[in-house]
Design a protein around this motif. Structure first.
Motif, PDB file in Angstrom:
ATOM      1  N   GLY A  65       0.818  -1.206   0.000  1.00 56.03           N
ATOM      2  CA  GLY A  65       0.000   0.000   0.000  1.00 56.03           C
ATOM      3  C   GLY A  65       0.854   1.259   0.000  1.00 56.03           C
ATOM      4  N   GLY A  66       1.941   1.230   0.778  1.00 52.95           N
ATOM      5  CA  GLY A  66       2.856   2.367   0.785  1.00 52.95           C
ATOM      6  C   GLY A  66       3.521   2.579  -0.566  1.00 52.95           C
ATOM      7  N   LEU A  67       3.923   1.483  -1.203  1.00 51.95           N
ATOM      8  CA  LEU A  67       4.525   1.591  -2.536  1.00 51.95           C
ATOM      9  C   LEU A  67       3.517   2.108  -3.561  1.00 51.95           C
ATOM     10  CD1 LEU A  67       6.614  -1.723  -2.632  1.00 51.95           C
ATOM     11  CD2 LEU A  67       7.462   0.606  -2.314  1.00 51.95           C
ATOM     12  N   TYR A  68       2.260   1.713  -3.387  1.00 49.25           N
ATOM     13  CA  TYR A  68       1.202   2.209  -4.279  1.00 49.25           C
ATOM     14  C   TYR A  68       1.074   3.729  -4.167  1.00 49.25           C
ATOM     15  CZ  TYR A  68      -3.544   2.970  -6.070  1.00 49.25           C
ATOM     16  OH  TYR A  68      -4.639   3.440  -6.760  1.00 49.25           O
ATOM     17  N   LEU A  69       1.129   4.248  -2.935  1.00 45.82           N
ATOM     18  CA  LEU A  69       1.039   5.690  -2.740  1.00 45.82           C
ATOM     19  C   LEU A  69       2.235   6.404  -3.372  1.00 45.82           C
ATOM     20  CD1 LEU A  69      -0.229   5.885   0.956  1.00 45.82           C
ATOM     21  CD2 LEU A  69      -1.547   6.262  -1.134  1.00 45.82           C
ATOM     22  N   LEU A  70       3.424   5.820  -3.217  1.00 47.27           N
ATOM     23  CA  LEU A  70       4.610   6.411  -3.843  1.00 47.27           C
ATOM     24  C   LEU A  70       4.472   6.432  -5.367  1.00 47.27           C
ATOM     25  CD1 LEU A  70       7.514   4.860  -1.718  1.00 47.27           C
ATOM     26  CD2 LEU A  70       6.664   7.216  -1.655  1.00 47.27           C
ATOM     27  N   ALA A  71       3.921   5.353  -5.918  1.00 47.01           N
ATOM     28  CA  ALA A  71       3.735   5.293  -7.373  1.00 47.01           C
ATOM     29  C   ALA A  71       2.744   6.348  -7.846  1.00 47.01           C
ATOM     30  CB  ALA A  71       3.262   3.900  -7.782  1.00 47.01           C
ATOM     31  N   ILE A  73       2.155   9.247  -6.381  1.00 47.27           N
ATOM     32  CA  ILE A  73       2.836  10.543  -6.317  1.00 47.27           C
ATOM     33  C   ILE A  73       3.752  10.713  -7.525  1.00 47.27           C
ATOM     34  CG2 ILE A  73       4.561  11.874  -5.037  1.00 47.27           C
ATOM     35  CD1 ILE A  73       3.394  10.791  -2.468  1.00 47.27           C
ATOM     36  N   ASN A  74       4.466   9.643  -7.868  1.00 46.21           N
ATOM     37  CA  ASN A  74       5.373   9.705  -9.017  1.00 46.21           C
ATOM     38  C   ASN A  74       4.609   9.963 -10.316  1.00 46.21           C
ATOM     39  OD1 ASN A  74       8.086   9.063 -10.375  1.00 46.21           O
ATOM     40  ND2 ASN A  74       6.716   7.576 -11.322  1.00 46.21           N
ATOM     41  N   ASP A  75       3.502   9.246 -10.518  1.00 48.44           N
ATOM     42  CA  ASP A  75       2.716   9.428 -11.741  1.00 48.44           C
ATOM     43  C   ASP A  75       2.157  10.844 -11.834  1.00 48.44           C
ATOM     44  OD1 ASP A  75       3.197   6.820 -12.400  1.00 48.44           O
ATOM     45  OD2 ASP A  75       1.255   6.064 -11.731  1.00 48.44           O
ATOM     46  N   ARG A  76       1.594  11.303 -10.718  1.00 43.69           N
ATOM     47  CA  ARG A  76       0.991  12.635 -10.737  1.00 43.69           C
ATOM     48  C   ARG A  76       2.063  13.712 -10.899  1.00 43.69           C
ATOM     49  NH1 ARG A  76      -2.340  11.750  -6.769  1.00 43.69           N
ATOM     50  NH2 ARG A  76      -3.906  10.933  -8.193  1.00 43.69           N
ATOM     51  N   GLY A  77       3.212  13.501 -10.273  1.00 45.16           N
ATOM     52  CA  GLY A  77       4.300  14.460 -10.423  1.00 45.16           C
ATOM     53  C   GLY A  77       4.824  14.508 -11.846  1.00 45.16           C
ATOM     54  N   ALA A  78       4.937  13.330 -12.486  1.00 39.05           N
ATOM     55  CA  ALA A  78       5.403  13.286 -13.875  1.00 39.05           C
ATOM     56  C   ALA A  78       4.419  14.000 -14.797  1.00 39.05           C
ATOM     57  CB  ALA A  78       5.589  11.835 -14.314  1.00 39.05           C
ATOM     58  N   ASN A  79       3.122  13.798 -14.566  1.00 45.16           N
ATOM     59  CA  ASN A  79       2.116  14.487 -15.376  1.00 45.16           C
ATOM     60  C   ASN A  79       2.180  15.998 -15.180  1.00 45.16           C
ATOM     61  OD1 ASN A  79       1.173  12.078 -16.378  1.00 45.16           O
ATOM     62  ND2 ASN A  79      -0.513  11.901 -14.919  1.00 45.16           N
ATOM     63  N   THR A  80       2.400  16.406 -13.927  1.00 41.48           N
ATOM     64  CA  THR A  80       2.496  17.838 -13.633  1.00 41.48           C
ATOM     65  C   THR A  80       3.697  18.460 -14.333  1.00 41.48           C
ATOM     66  OG1 THR A  80       1.415  17.565 -11.476  1.00 41.48           O
ATOM     67  CG2 THR A  80       2.782  19.524 -11.781  1.00 41.48           C
ATOM     68  N   ARG A 134       0.015  15.944  -4.954  1.00 44.10           N
ATOM     69  CA  ARG A 134      -0.637  15.620  -3.687  1.00 44.10           C
ATOM     70  C   ARG A 134      -1.440  14.339  -3.823  1.00 44.10           C
ATOM     71  NH1 ARG A 134      -3.810  21.095  -2.488  1.00 44.10           N
ATOM     72  NH2 ARG A 134      -4.208  20.812  -4.717  1.00 44.10           N
ATOM     73  N   LEU A 135      -1.513  13.622  -2.735  1.00 44.53           N
ATOM     74  CA  LEU A 135      -2.323  12.411  -2.713  1.00 44.53           C
ATOM     75  C   LEU A 135      -3.788  12.786  -2.577  1.00 44.53           C
ATOM     76  CD1 LEU A 135      -0.151  10.147  -0.376  1.00 44.53           C
ATOM     77  CD2 LEU A 135      -0.462   9.896  -2.838  1.00 44.53           C
ATOM     78  N   MET A 136      -4.628  12.072  -3.321  1.00 44.12           N
ATOM     79  CA  MET A 136      -6.061  12.308  -3.288  1.00 44.12           C
ATOM     80  C   MET A 136      -6.740  11.222  -2.449  1.00 44.12           C
ATOM     81  SD  MET A 136      -5.840  14.896  -5.329  1.00 44.12           S
ATOM     82  CE  MET A 136      -7.523  15.308  -5.763  1.00 44.12           C
ATOM     83  N   LYS A 137      -8.014  11.436  -2.193  1.00 43.52           N
ATOM     84  CA  LYS A 137      -8.783  10.460  -1.416  1.00 43.52           C
ATOM     85  C   LYS A 137      -8.750   9.084  -2.065  1.00 43.52           C
ATOM     86  CE  LYS A 137     -13.476   9.526   0.256  1.00 43.52           C
ATOM     87  NZ  LYS A 137     -14.877  10.015   0.313  1.00 43.52           N
TER      88      LYS A 137
END
Length: 220
Positions: A65-71, A73-80, A134-137
């Motif tokens: 679950g923690g790795l999923y959250l990191l992934a 963040i990485n995906d959203r950051g790359a898109n940003t 940022r992490l979403m719900k």
């Protein structure tokens, strides 16, 4: 490039993520049971098996679950970063190049320049992205879902130890249940990934069977 908008909440985890997590949970549980079977030569205490198997997969689920959250963040950051690079490009040609690099190569090669330009214009009209991802719900829900999937996948494997008083028989039944579930998950994995479902299912069975065979040969 992934869509900047959020995926609907009901699609937090796609089928492949659910299948993969169940597979990982099964393999972890089977590995633990096999290892314990070898270590105890089949003289397994039911309480030890239950606590160990459930605890092992709960820990794995939390980590995953923690790795999923990191992934996420990485995906959203790359898109940003990609969106910001397109919006701040010195000219339209540079922006189109950034956009094409962000797309899958097969898709980018098929899009004519006017389509890329249209996409660039649409992206240019979007508001300035946030400075930090940022992490979403839905991300937290997905992480909890993965953790629960990993934890829940252990129950069918440990149920024989609850229902059967003979620990060695329960161990054999547990092996059979795990291998049957591996086939089902492998079949679904193959179906969703474009592989031959039966081949994928039997490959998972072969892996589980090899694991169990080695365990039994070592005295488990």
């Amino acid at each position: 490039m992934s869509s900047v908008s959020e995926i609907p909440l009901e699609r937090v985890l796609d089928p492949m993520e659910r299948i993969s997590e169940t597979l990982f949970g099964l393999i972890m549980a089977l590995t633990f049971i096999c290892s314990l079977g070898v270590a105890t030569s089949g003289n397994i205490k039911i309480s030890t098996m239950l606590i160990g198997a459930l605890g092992c997969n709960l820990a794995w689920g939390i980590v995953d679950g923690g790795l999923y959250l990191l992934a996420r963040i990485n995906d959203r950051g790359a898109n940003t970063l990609t969106l910001r690079a397109i919006q701040r490009a010195p000219d339209s040609e540079t922006a189109r190049r950034v956009l094409a690099d962000a797309l899958p190569p097969e898709l980018a090669s098929l899009l004519p320049p006017d389509q890329l330009e249209l996409m660039r214009q649409k992206l240019q009209q979007l508001p300035e992205p946030c400075k930090r991802p940022r992490l979403m719900k839905r991300d937290w829900i997905g992480a909890v879902g993965l953790c629960l999937l990993s934890f829940a996948s252990t129950f069918p494997v440990v149920i024989p130890f609850i229902l059967l008083s003979d620990a060695k028989l329960a161990l054999r039944v547990s092996y059979a249940v795990a291998i049957a579930m591996l086939f089902c998950c492998g079949y679904a994995f193959g179906y969703r990934s474009g592989l031959q479902p039966w081949v994928a299912g039997l490959s998972m069975v072969a892996f589980g069977g090899a694991l169990v065979g080695v365990t039994i040969a070592l005295g488990g």
